[in-house]
Motif scaffolding. Structure first.
Motif, short mmCIF file in Angstrom:
data_model
loop_
_atom_site.label_atom_id
_atom_site.label_comp_id
_atom_site.label_asym_id
_atom_site.label_seq_id
_atom_site.Cartn_x
_atom_site.Cartn_y
_atom_site.Cartn_z
N GLU A 164 1.35 -0.70 -9.51
CA GLU A 164 1.42 -1.64 -8.39
C GLU A 164 0.22 -2.59 -8.41
O GLU A 164 0.34 -3.77 -8.13
N ALA A 165 -0.96 -2.04 -8.72
CA ALA A 165 -2.18 -2.86 -8.72
C ALA A 165 -2.09 -3.97 -9.78
O ALA A 165 -2.52 -5.09 -9.55
N ARG A 166 -1.49 -3.62 -10.93
CA ARG A 166 -1.33 -4.62 -12.00
C ARG A 166 -0.35 -5.72 -11.58
O ARG A 166 -0.50 -6.86 -11.98
N SER A 201 0.86 -1.20 0.00
CA SER A 201 0.00 0.00 0.00
C SER A 201 0.88 1.23 0.00
O SER A 201 2.01 1.20 0.49
N CYS A 202 0.37 2.32 -0.56
CA CYS A 202 1.20 3.52 -0.68
C CYS A 202 1.15 4.33 0.60
O CYS A 202 0.27 4.15 1.43
N PRO A 203 2.09 5.24 0.78
CA PRO A 203 2.16 5.99 2.04
C PRO A 203 1.11 7.10 2.16
O PRO A 203 1.02 7.73 3.22
N THR A 204 0.34 7.33 1.13
CA THR A 204 -0.62 8.46 0.99
C THR A 204 0.13 9.79 0.83
O THR A 204 1.27 9.92 1.28
N CYS A 205 -0.53 10.72 0.17
CA CYS A 205 0.05 12.07 -0.01
C CYS A 205 -1.09 13.03 -0.35
O CYS A 205 -2.26 12.67 -0.23
N LYS A 221 -5.23 -17.76 5.07
CA LYS A 221 -3.91 -18.35 4.79
C LYS A 221 -3.76 -18.57 3.29
O LYS A 221 -3.92 -19.68 2.79
N LYS A 222 -3.53 -17.51 2.56
CA LYS A 222 -3.29 -17.65 1.12
C LYS A 222 -2.02 -16.90 0.78
O LYS A 222 -1.85 -15.76 1.23
N ASP A 223 -1.13 -17.52 0.01
CA ASP A 223 0.14 -16.87 -0.31
C ASP A 223 -0.02 -16.01 -1.56
O ASP A 223 0.38 -16.40 -2.66
N ILE A 224 -0.65 -14.85 -1.38
CA ILE A 224 -0.89 -13.95 -2.51
C ILE A 224 -0.46 -12.54 -2.13
O ILE A 224 -0.19 -12.25 -0.97
N LYS A 225 -0.42 -11.69 -3.17
CA LYS A 225 -0.07 -10.29 -2.93
C LYS A 225 -1.24 -9.41 -3.35
O LYS A 225 -1.80 -9.60 -4.43
N ILE A 226 -1.62 -8.47 -2.48
CA ILE A 226 -2.64 -7.50 -2.89
C ILE A 226 -2.04 -6.09 -2.78
O ILE A 226 -1.15 -5.86 -1.96
N ALA A 227 -2.51 -5.19 -3.65
CA ALA A 227 -2.02 -3.81 -3.61
C ALA A 227 -3.20 -2.88 -3.39
O ALA A 227 -4.25 -3.04 -4.03
N ILE A 228 -3.05 -1.94 -2.49
CA ILE A 228 -4.11 -0.96 -2.22
C ILE A 228 -3.46 0.42 -2.34
O ILE A 228 -2.70 0.84 -1.46
N MET A 229 -3.74 1.09 -3.43
CA MET A 229 -3.00 2.30 -3.76
C MET A 229 -3.92 3.53 -3.78
O MET A 229 -5.10 3.44 -4.07
N GLY A 230 -3.30 4.71 -3.54
CA GLY A 230 -4.09 5.91 -3.31
C GLY A 230 -4.49 6.71 -4.52
O GLY A 230 -5.40 7.54 -4.43
N CYS A 231 -3.83 6.55 -5.66
CA CYS A 231 -4.22 7.38 -6.81
C CYS A 231 -3.75 6.76 -8.12
O CYS A 231 -3.18 5.67 -8.13
N ALA A 232 -3.91 7.51 -9.18
CA ALA A 232 -3.60 6.99 -10.52
C ALA A 232 -2.13 7.19 -10.89
O ALA A 232 -1.72 6.85 -11.99
N VAL A 233 -1.31 7.77 -9.98
CA VAL A 233 0.09 7.99 -10.34
C VAL A 233 0.86 6.66 -10.31
O VAL A 233 1.28 6.15 -11.34
N ASN A 234 1.03 6.10 -9.10
CA ASN A 234 1.70 4.80 -9.01
C ASN A 234 0.70 3.65 -8.86
O ASN A 234 1.07 2.49 -8.89
N ALA A 265 -6.57 0.62 -7.42
CA ALA A 265 -5.98 1.93 -7.67
C ALA A 265 -7.09 2.95 -7.46
O ALA A 265 -8.05 3.02 -8.24
N SER A 266 -6.99 3.70 -6.38
CA SER A 266 -8.10 4.59 -6.01
C SER A 266 -8.11 5.87 -6.84
O SER A 266 -7.07 6.30 -7.36
N GLY A 267 -9.29 6.46 -6.91
CA GLY A 267 -9.45 7.77 -7.55
C GLY A 267 -10.19 8.67 -6.57
O GLY A 267 -9.97 8.59 -5.36
N ASN A 268 -11.09 9.48 -7.09
CA ASN A 268 -11.83 10.40 -6.24
C ASN A 268 -13.11 9.75 -5.72
O ASN A 268 -14.13 9.74 -6.41
N GLY A 269 -13.05 9.11 -4.57
CA GLY A 269 -14.22 8.43 -4.00
C GLY A 269 -14.54 7.12 -4.71
O GLY A 269 -15.58 6.51 -4.46
N GLU A 270 -13.65 6.69 -5.60
CA GLU A 270 -13.88 5.41 -6.31
C GLU A 270 -12.54 4.75 -6.58
O GLU A 270 -11.49 5.31 -6.24
#
Ligand code: SF4
Length: 355
Positions: free
Chosen positions: A311-313, A268-272, A294-307, A320-325
């Motif tokens: 990471e989500a891909r 997850s991103c550090p937020t900005c 117990k699943k060996d997977i990776k999930i990404a939770i990111m704050g905007c469309a920059v990075n 990959a979050s946007g404005n309220g979505e």
């Protein structure tokens, strides 16, 4: 999915209970009970929790005959090998071995006469169990402190190797070695030196590393730097905390080095200033919700469309979050757009669908 990578440390493997330590075998995670083993109810409860959280090997202090007898009892409740930790009384080592200890931790030069040492080693031979020897920065012998000007890599390594030589003198080589200091750099230097001078399996740890972030950071740096060099066959994170936490941190160290999987990894991103969703709380709630999975997977939770999309891909499931979505990614592909309020439930649904 994190790959399972075996250690390339090149040490000779030893057998500890149903596990092998060293060589190309998986790096194991240990912890030490903070119960008295003779309090079998409390010890069994703690052992079960440790095993549930990914512990491989348990160490227990054996200070009385009752502690030694309890080894047989607790072993009925776990598959994990039990290492008997002996301080000065060689008779406790013998009791522990006769009661089913899978290994002992003992320093031969602290248990008295040669006859005592020989009796312990003979008992190990009969039962074919390993001996862990070594040194902590607080227990270097005076002669090495004088010879090498205090506690440093050379006095630590020489102290540890002295223990090894005593065991070898009795024609026994079923040995693991540990050198631990509370100083990260000293532990690092000493273990590099040790690994050049022996091929016995190495038990890594930063001793007395403290609690909370102090202990976690010291252990991660010390163990991580050595493991990245291929040094270390079994690890213990020593924290002034619940032993279960030691195991969780130890397993995560191995996970983030790509050495052993350990459940869901959350990126997850550090937020900005660009973050337009309540990312900190979303990530906190997701982590809470996925803790038992117990699943060996990776999930990404990111704050905007920059990075975010990158990471989500790259994750098994990504947001990959946007404005309220947010955009939901699965295995690199955009699946759909979701509302901010749906992020947690949709993530959990998608995790559930993954094998
Ligand atoms: S991903 Fe976006 S919101 Fe998150 S830190 Fe980077 S730029 Fe900021």
């Amino acid at each position: 999915m994190t790959n399972f990578i075996k250690t390339e440390s090149g040490t000779r493997p030893i057998k500890c209970g149903n596990l092998y330590v060293g060589g190309n075998n998986k790096i194991t995670v240990q912890s030490m009970l903070n119960t008295k083993l003779s309090d079998t109810d409390s010890s069994i409860k703690q052992i079960e929790l440790l095993e549930l959280n990914g512990c491989d090997i348990i160490r227990a202090s054996i200070d009385t005959e009752d502690d030694a007898k309890a080894i047989n009892i607790v072993k009925k409740h776990t598959e994990m090998p039990i290492v008997a930790d002996i301080q000065f009384d060689y008779r406790m080592a013998i009791h522990a071995i006769r009661n089913g200890a899978d290994a002992i931790r003992i320093n031969p030069c602290y248990i008295g006469s040669e006859t005592n040492v020989e009796s312990v080693i003979n008992e190990c031979k009969i039962n074919n169990i390993p001996i862990r020897v070594g040194v902590n920065s607080g227990s270097v012998k005076k002669e090495f402190l004088e010879k090498y000007n205090g506690v440093n890599k050379l006095s630590l390594v020489e102290s540890a190797l002295e223990q090894v030589r005593i065991v070898e003198k009795y024609n026994y080589e079923n040995i693991a070695i540990s050198i631990k200091a509370s100083d990260v750099k000293m532990t690092y230097d000493a273990n590099i030196e040790l690994s050049k001078r022996t091929d016995y399996p190495i038990h890594l740890g930063i001793t007395e590393s403290g609690s909370d972030e102090d202990g976690i950071i010291k252990s991660s740096m010390g163990l991580g730097s050595l493991l990245l060099m291929g040094i270390g066959d079994t690890i213990r994170v020593s924290l002034t905390e619940d032993p279960v936490r030691e195991v969780i941190i130890g397993r995560k160290i191995l996970q983030y080095l790509g050495l052993r999987p350990y459940g869901i990894e959350v990126v997850s991103c550090p937020t900005c200033g660009r973050t337009k969703v309540d990312l900190i709380n979303i990530v906190r709630d997701v982590k809470k919700a996925i803790a038992p999975i117990k699943k060996d997977i990776k999930i990404a939770i990111m704050g905007c469309a920059v990075n975010g999309p990158g990471e989500a891909r790259g994750a098994d499931i990504g947001i990959a979050s946007g404005n309220g979505e947010a955009l939901l990614f699965k295995k690199g592909e955009i699946i759909k757009k979701i509302k901010e309020s749906e992020i947690i439930s949709v993530l959990l649904e998608e995790i559930d669908k993954l094998n």
